[in-house]
Design a protein around this motif. Structure first.
Motif, PDB file in Angstrom:
ATOM      1  N   LEU A   8       6.795  -4.292   9.438  1.00 50.44           N
ATOM      2  CA  LEU A   8       6.279  -2.933   9.484  1.00 50.44           C
ATOM      3  C   LEU A   8       4.838  -2.949   8.997  1.00 50.44           C
ATOM      4  N   THR A   9       3.917  -2.830   9.879  1.00 51.26           N
ATOM      5  CA  THR A   9       2.523  -2.943   9.482  1.00 51.26           C
ATOM      6  C   THR A   9       1.694  -1.737   9.865  1.00 51.26           C
ATOM      7  N   LYS A  10       2.140  -0.995  10.825  1.00 52.70           N
ATOM      8  CA  LYS A  10       1.354   0.108  11.328  1.00 52.70           C
ATOM      9  C   LYS A  10       1.975   1.427  10.927  1.00 52.70           C
ATOM     10  N   ILE A  11       1.208   2.407  10.628  1.00 52.57           N
ATOM     11  CA  ILE A  11       1.713   3.655  10.094  1.00 52.57           C
ATOM     12  C   ILE A  11       1.439   4.789  11.051  1.00 52.57           C
ATOM     13  N   ARG A 168       3.524  -9.736  -0.420  1.00 45.67           N
ATOM     14  CA  ARG A 168       2.555 -10.048  -1.462  1.00 45.67           C
ATOM     15  C   ARG A 168       1.138 -10.180  -0.902  1.00 45.67           C
ATOM     16  N   ASN A 169       0.229  -9.373  -1.415  1.00 45.54           N
ATOM     17  CA  ASN A 169      -1.208  -9.430  -1.123  1.00 45.54           C
ATOM     18  C   ASN A 169      -1.610  -8.916   0.258  1.00 45.54           C
ATOM     19  N   TYR A 170      -0.688  -8.795   1.184  1.00 48.10           N
ATOM     20  CA  TYR A 170      -1.065  -8.397   2.541  1.00 48.10           C
ATOM     21  C   TYR A 170      -0.860  -6.913   2.817  1.00 48.10           C
ATOM     22  N   LEU A 171      -0.190  -6.205   1.910  1.00 49.69           N
ATOM     23  CA  LEU A 171       0.026  -4.768   2.028  1.00 49.69           C
ATOM     24  C   LEU A 171       0.702  -4.370   3.337  1.00 49.69           C
ATOM     25  N   SER A 172       1.530  -5.252   3.864  1.00 48.94           N
ATOM     26  CA  SER A 172       2.386  -4.891   4.985  1.00 48.94           C
ATOM     27  C   SER A 172       3.809  -4.786   4.461  1.00 48.94           C
ATOM     28  N   LEU A 173       4.666  -4.182   5.262  1.00 53.85           N
ATOM     29  CA  LEU A 173       6.032  -3.930   4.815  1.00 53.85           C
ATOM     30  C   LEU A 173       7.051  -4.714   5.619  1.00 53.85           C
ATOM     31  N   LEU A 174       8.133  -5.113   4.958  1.00 54.10           N
ATOM     32  CA  LEU A 174       9.278  -5.729   5.607  1.00 54.10           C
ATOM     33  C   LEU A 174      10.515  -4.886   5.310  1.00 54.10           C
ATOM     34  N   TRP A 175      11.454  -4.872   6.248  1.00 52.25           N
ATOM     35  CA  TRP A 175      12.715  -4.201   5.969  1.00 52.25           C
ATOM     36  C   TRP A 175      13.426  -4.913   4.831  1.00 52.25           C
ATOM     37  N   ASN A 176      13.987  -4.141   3.912  1.00 52.53           N
ATOM     38  CA  ASN A 176      14.762  -4.676   2.793  1.00 52.53           C
ATOM     39  C   ASN A 176      16.218  -4.825   3.240  1.00 52.53           C
ATOM     40  N   ASP A 177      16.691  -6.075   3.356  1.00 53.87           N
ATOM     41  CA  ASP A 177      18.069  -6.322   3.794  1.00 53.87           C
ATOM     42  C   ASP A 177      19.099  -5.774   2.819  1.00 53.87           C
ATOM     43  N   TYR A 178      18.661  -5.476   1.571  1.00 50.86           N
ATOM     44  CA  TYR A 178      19.579  -4.960   0.566  1.00 50.86           C
ATOM     45  C   TYR A 178      19.192  -3.562   0.107  1.00 50.86           C
ATOM     46  N   GLY A 179      18.462  -2.837   0.951  1.00 55.81           N
ATOM     47  CA  GLY A 179      18.096  -1.464   0.633  1.00 55.81           C
ATOM     48  C   GLY A 179      19.332  -0.576   0.553  1.00 55.81           C
ATOM     49  N   MET A 289       1.781  -2.111  -4.873  1.00 47.05           N
ATOM     50  CA  MET A 289       2.220  -0.766  -4.540  1.00 47.05           C
ATOM     51  C   MET A 289       1.083   0.240  -4.694  1.00 47.05           C
ATOM     52  N   GLU A 290       0.322   0.122  -5.791  1.00 49.32           N
ATOM     53  CA  GLU A 290      -0.801   1.031  -5.994  1.00 49.32           C
ATOM     54  C   GLU A 290      -1.813   0.892  -4.859  1.00 49.32           C
ATOM     55  N   ARG A 291      -2.125  -0.334  -4.496  1.00 54.32           N
ATOM     56  CA  ARG A 291      -3.090  -0.558  -3.425  1.00 54.32           C
ATOM     57  C   ARG A 291      -2.585   0.012  -2.107  1.00 54.32           C
ATOM     58  N   PHE A 292      -1.296  -0.215  -1.833  1.00 56.66           N
ATOM     59  CA  PHE A 292      -0.702   0.271  -0.587  1.00 56.66           C
ATOM     60  C   PHE A 292      -0.767   1.793  -0.503  1.00 56.66           C
ATOM     61  N   LEU A 293      -0.441   2.468  -1.606  1.00 56.75           N
ATOM     62  CA  LEU A 293      -0.393   3.931  -1.588  1.00 56.75           C
ATOM     63  C   LEU A 293      -1.780   4.576  -1.650  1.00 56.75           C
ATOM     64  N   ARG A 294      -2.824   3.743  -1.760  1.00 51.30           N
ATOM     65  CA  ARG A 294      -4.181   4.262  -1.672  1.00 51.30           C
ATOM     66  C   ARG A 294      -4.754   4.134  -0.267  1.00 51.30           C
ATOM     67  N   GLU A 295      -4.027   3.444   0.606  1.00 55.31           N
ATOM     68  CA  GLU A 295      -4.476   3.281   1.982  1.00 55.31           C
ATOM     69  C   GLU A 295      -4.522   4.625   2.685  1.00 55.31           C
ATOM     70  N   GLY A 296      -5.597   4.850   3.421  1.00 55.52           N
ATOM     71  CA  GLY A 296      -5.781   6.120   4.090  1.00 55.52           C
ATOM     72  C   GLY A 296      -4.659   6.484   5.040  1.00 55.52           C
ATOM     73  N   LYS A 297      -4.211   5.519   5.851  1.00 49.96           N
ATOM     74  CA  LYS A 297      -3.158   5.805   6.820  1.00 49.96           C
ATOM     75  C   LYS A 297      -1.830   6.126   6.138  1.00 49.96           C
ATOM     76  N   VAL A 298      -1.587   5.480   4.989  1.00 49.81           N
ATOM     77  CA  VAL A 298      -0.363   5.761   4.242  1.00 49.81           C
ATOM     78  C   VAL A 298      -0.398   7.180   3.707  1.00 49.81           C
ATOM     79  N   ARG A 299      -1.522   7.555   3.126  1.00 49.49           N
ATOM     80  CA  ARG A 299      -1.658   8.894   2.554  1.00 49.49           C
ATOM     81  C   ARG A 299      -1.555   9.965   3.632  1.00 49.49           C
TER      82      ARG A 299
END
Length: 441
Positions: A8-11, A168-179, A289-299
């Motif tokens: 999951l990389t695109k928002i 880690r470090n790439y600010l992209s998302l993966l599905w959590n198999d144990y969500g 997480m902080e960096r990810f939630l500061r991304e413009g597309k995320v916000r």
């Protein structure tokens, strides 16, 4: 529902509108902590000594919020500056990549983010995520509360039991198999006011005790089920960790009281608790997480406008100072007597609040089933053929020690945590555990 793309990389977005005794816990202070001025540097013991208790907690998580609390001068999330008590403004959103045509539509995915204008405040808005079950909409509704006090539930969403994990470090998302959305319809709430994306323009809206916290959560729940009436008949569970050992019994008691008094919508409270109150540093790194939630597309996708994300609020932490020493165990026996089920669990290697202290207060709690609980056998909790923990239970009360887990069990042992909550919500935790124990011994 169709299986989504694994990466999951695109928002994209589309507008739409439970308990605590005080324990003296060991504290570990000898570790490196990144500072905001120098990410690769560490803080020495003298520097650490000069930090407040709240600041030590926040630094130990490798978090660096830019402000102490979300009390704003105006503007808010940008969606609606007029405060209307009791109003919910919600939107459907997606973190899915558009590269896979087989992924669900925004509506079918069932991922929501929104604000609720708290009724008993002057101008406070509570931010939340809601993720419909990947399995079945008839699954229980679960609410998750992160502790602190004053830390955002996004910590759990992205690192423990939410639908996604951050690479880690790439600010992209993966599905959590144990969500936990694989077994429930789950809410993550930023609370108390001033935490995460929750905010107010009036300083008096900051909460100082569980009365204010539990009333706010109850009011939100009433509005949520009115907005999502299709989930009203689902079983409802309250979950959380760390300082949520205060929030949960108070919130559960408030819901139970509301049901008895026939206040508003009846909530099918089943009750569930992760009781791990903490005092010291935990050596986790949630900086991505902080960096990810500061991304413009995320916000943009979440509809929070220019509002700052306060990962852990020093101000909320300090405001709740008078609440720390209150004994909220006194509320639990009444819940047990009325058949509200309670599961207490702790990681066996949690040095902050060890499992033995938790076990002792559960055994010492006075209720009609106390002697039977104390006399009940300890059995193995088996997951996928492996011994994953030790379980003791009687009637509505259960205590589980999770093997090879520290303070944040869903992060340390995600498969065991998902299996635990799935069996518990189905009412088969002790039955399944005893069956597995017998078959492997």
């Amino acid at each position: 529902m169709a299986s989504p793309s694994p990466t999951l990389t695109k928002i994209i977005s589309h507008p739409f509108f439970f308990f605590l005794f005080f324990f003296s816990c060991s504290t570990i202070l000898s570790y490196a902590i990144r500072t905001s001025s120098s990410p690769s540097s560490s803080i020495n013991s003298n520097d650490l000594h000069h930090l407040s208790r709240a600041e030590r907690l926040i630094r130990s998580l490798n978090l660096f919020p830019t402000k102490p609390v979300n009390i704003i001068g105006g503007g808010g999330s940008g969606d609606d500056d007029v405060f209307v008590p009791g109003k919910i403004v919600e939107k459907n959103f997606s973190f899915l990549s558009l590269s896979n045509s087989d992924h669900p539509s925004i509506h079918d995915l069932g991922h929501h983010a929104g604000y609720y204008s708290l009724v008993h405040t002057k101008a406070a808005r509570m931010f939340y995520f809601f993720f419909e079950s990947r399995n079945n909409k008839d699954d229980p509704v679960v609410i998750w509360l992160t502790g602190g006090p004053g830390c955002s539930s996004e910590l759990a969403l992205f690192y423990e039991n939410g639908p996604f994990t951050i690479t880690r470090n790439y600010l992209s998302l993966l599905w959590n198999d144990y969500g936990w959305d694989k077994a429930s319809n789950i809410l993550f709430v930023d609370q108390p006011t001033g935490t995460g994306f929750s905010y107010s323009s009036d300083d008096s809206d900051i909460r100082h005790d569980e009365n204010g916290v539990s009333n706010d959560l109850y009011d939100f729940l009433q509005a949520f089920f009115k907005e999502h009436s299709e989930f009203v008949n689902n079983d409802f569970y309250i979950t959380g960790e760390s300082y949520a050992g205060h929030y949960i019994p108070a919130f559960a008691s408030r819901v139970h009281q509301g049901n008895k008094n026939q206040e508003g919508i009846h909530i099918n409270l089943k009750y569930y608790d992760i009781r791990k109150k903490c005092y010291g540093e935990m050596c986790y790194d949630f900086s991505d997480m902080e960096r990810f939630l500061r991304e413009g597309k995320v916000r943009e996708a979440l509809g929070v406008g220019k509002l700052e994300f306060v990962s852990c609020s020093r101000r909320v932490y300090d405001a709740m100072n008078g609440d720390w020493m209150k004994n909220l165990e006194v509320d639990i026996p009444n819940l047990l007597e009325d058949g509200i089920r309670l599961l207490v669990y702790a990681g066996e290697k949690d040095l902050i609040c060890n499992w033995l202290g938790n076990s002792r207060w559960v055994h010492a709690m006075k209720w009609s089933g106390q002697e039977q609980f104390r006399a009940s056998p300890t059995i193995q909790f088996v997951v996928n053929g492996s011994h994953a923990g030790s379980l003791k239970s009687y009637g509505p009360l259960a205590f589980l020690k999770v093997n090879e887990a520290g303070h944040m069990v869903p992060m340390d042992q995600p498969e065991a945590a998902l299996e635990m909550i799935t069996r518990w919500m189905k009412g088969i935790l002790t039955v399944t555990t005893q069956t597995h124990y017998a078959s492997h011994n």
